[in-house]
Design an enzyme around this catalytic site. Sequence first.
Site, short mmCIF file in Angstrom:
data_model
loop_
_atom_site.label_atom_id
_atom_site.label_comp_id
_atom_site.label_asym_id
_atom_site.label_seq_id
_atom_site.Cartn_x
_atom_site.Cartn_y
_atom_site.Cartn_z
CG ASP A 1 -8.19 -7.30 4.23
OD1 ASP A 1 -8.16 -6.06 4.24
OD2 ASP A 1 -8.38 -7.96 3.18
NE ARG A 2 -5.12 -3.16 1.78
CZ ARG A 2 -4.58 -2.56 0.73
NH1 ARG A 2 -3.99 -1.39 0.88
NH2 ARG A 2 -4.61 -3.12 -0.46
CB SER B 1 -10.11 -3.78 0.10
OG SER B 1 -9.06 -3.77 1.01
CG HIS B 2 -7.38 -0.34 -0.10
ND1 HIS B 2 -7.49 -1.64 -0.51
CD2 HIS B 2 -6.77 0.32 -1.10
CE1 HIS B 2 -6.94 -1.77 -1.70
NE2 HIS B 2 -6.50 -0.60 -2.09
CG ASP C 1 -8.59 -2.66 4.99
OD1 ASP C 1 -8.81 -3.37 5.99
OD2 ASP C 1 -8.58 -3.10 3.83
CG ASP D 1 -11.63 -5.82 3.47
OD1 ASP D 1 -10.77 -4.94 3.62
OD2 ASP D 1 -11.42 -6.87 2.83
CE LYS E 1 -4.72 -7.31 2.88
NZ LYS E 1 -5.17 -7.90 1.62
C1 G16 Z 1 -5.49 -6.87 -2.02
C2 G16 Z 1 -4.86 -8.23 -1.93
C3 G16 Z 1 -3.46 -8.10 -1.44
C4 G16 Z 1 -2.68 -7.13 -2.29
C5 G16 Z 1 -3.39 -5.81 -2.35
C6 G16 Z 1 -2.77 -4.82 -3.31
O1 G16 Z 1 -5.65 -6.35 -0.75
O2 G16 Z 1 -5.57 -9.08 -1.08
O3 G16 Z 1 -2.89 -9.36 -1.45
O4 G16 Z 1 -1.40 -6.96 -1.80
O5 G16 Z 1 -4.71 -6.02 -2.79
O6 G16 Z 1 -2.86 -5.33 -4.57
P1 G16 Z 1 -2.50 -4.45 -5.83
O7 G16 Z 1 -1.07 -4.02 -5.61
O8 G16 Z 1 -2.69 -5.38 -6.98
O9 G16 Z 1 -3.42 -3.26 -5.85
P2 G16 Z 1 -7.03 -5.73 -0.30
O10 G16 Z 1 -6.78 -5.26 1.10
O11 G16 Z 1 -7.31 -4.63 -1.27
O12 G16 Z 1 -8.01 -6.84 -0.40
#
Ligand code: G16
Length: 542
Positions: free
Chosen positions: A280-281, A112-113, A276, A278, A375
């Site tokens: 989704d953000r 992800s990010h 971000d 991937d 998302k």
């Molecule tokens: C993931 C999850 C999200 C979550 C985020 C932050 O996002 O898919 O639902 O809100 O992590 O999670 P945490 O607070 O546990 O770090 P992504 O965009 O990283 O896949």
Amino acid sequence: MIRTVATKPFDDQKPGTSGLRKKVPVFQQPHYVENFVQSIFDALDGFKGKTLVLGGDGRFYNREVIQTVLAIAAANGFGKVMVGQGGILSTPAASNVIRKYKAFGGIILSASHNPGGPHEDFGIKYNAENGGPAPEKITDAIFAKSKAIKEFRIADGVEVDIDKLGTVKVEGMSVEVIDPVKDYAELMESLFDFDALRALFKSGFRMAFDSMHAVTGPYGKEILENRLGAPKGTCRNYHPLPDFGGHHPDPNLVHAKKLYDDVMSAAGPDFGAASDGDGDRNMIVGKGMFVTPSDSLAVIAANAKLAPGYAKGISGVARSMPTSAAADRVAEKLGIGCYETPTGWKFFGNLLDAGKVTLCGEESFGTGSSHVREKDGLWAVLFWLAIVAARGESVKDIVTKHWAAYGRNYYSRYDYEEVESEKASALMKDLGAKLGSLPGTKVRGLTVEKADDFSYHDPVDGSVSEHQGIRVMFAGGSRVVFRLSGTGTSGATLRVYMERYEADPAKHGIDTQEALADLIAAADDIAGIHSHTGRPKPSVIT
Ligand code: G16
């Protein structure tokens, strides 16, 4: 040739908030990827002859792992794998392909990010046939299999040319290399009025879309510039790079600061957005107005009917517990259902599948709808463009009017990153131990009304998820939430979320940090953040 290879379990393959995320060298250990992928398949039933979707955000190690997954999928009896060209599929695009082609499930390679590169992060996530992240019962089963694994099956010498569109065979399994953008772009055209968006750009409206050298580059180029006629140059940093150009592909006020500054400058574009690693953000910025993700969900919910895909209205709204309650007020006014889930998109899946909600959102820059089961960054950007086009107003006017109608939820999140795990756990443990004694006490002039450790009862399948974050609620509706992140890869990240509701429009223009100053101080008093972690201030404020 298909071989069965003896292996030994690793004890650290527990999927977190969103799949297994570790540093690249961890994944590069012999058998580490093979074990985890075999454990995924061992936890699933009935996929023989079926289709698997495969793609990733293009980060370092993506291409190598794509070949390994193909080899293991072939040896385990999948009938077909649909893989994004170049190994690319954004997370929402992968979700769409799974749903559209009725695949058995999908594997998404992304952290992800989090940053990418030889010493940065990598990740593997399994999505089920509804296109959404595997629910906890599956991730728990994968972890259990990973702790007991003795062997994996793999096809030898697999080297598929993933840059060439078309179908090839690997040990009897078809591998179809697909255009990663086409199906997704078509889905967006079915939800939004592209003519109206074209007219918006034609009228001189200027935007900047920053893909942060990550996966949305090709999606943004195709949709915004090619299909919607936004001027060339609208898309920035649109070549996906294995190390994201050395940046942190996290669209927020820290990592997308340049975009923010440009939009805020007099000569800058009217509208800015970023996505971000991937895809989704999302981050949404209008001139003179940063839109918090919590407000974004609320504004989209209140204006949903302006987009053709949602013209009939929305069935309900869901948000993660730490996300502000701004959307709740919209749901109340619309008379629709409103759900509060733990952090993690996987918790929205059942609600979406059951038709209980149409829109979901999280404070962590995530917004989405029933069109996929992830998302979706670019979808949120298009929704904002659709609202701006239909109302003929600026982002700032839209948000300020929203606050005037519903009240404003001042909101901020403090992250304390890379805290020693033991210290972070001790903080949460101590806090948990004093929950019973907090109600009735006064901190910084605020009276604690209620304090608990959030647990979620899924209204669809009845499952219960406990210890999802500690909430301290104050008289008057303000609150502070504490939880440990489930996506970090080194040490622990403590997240502290502060929220205050203000109904009076005359008080909507206060600086957020100022509006929350007493809550910020109270959070430290209650949890002893400084004394436990040694950190006088957070590493990131959003
Ligand atoms: C993931 C999850 C999200 C979550 C985020 C932050 O996002 O898919 O639902 O809100 O992590 O999670 P945490 O607070 O546990 O770090 P992504 O965009 O990283 O896949």
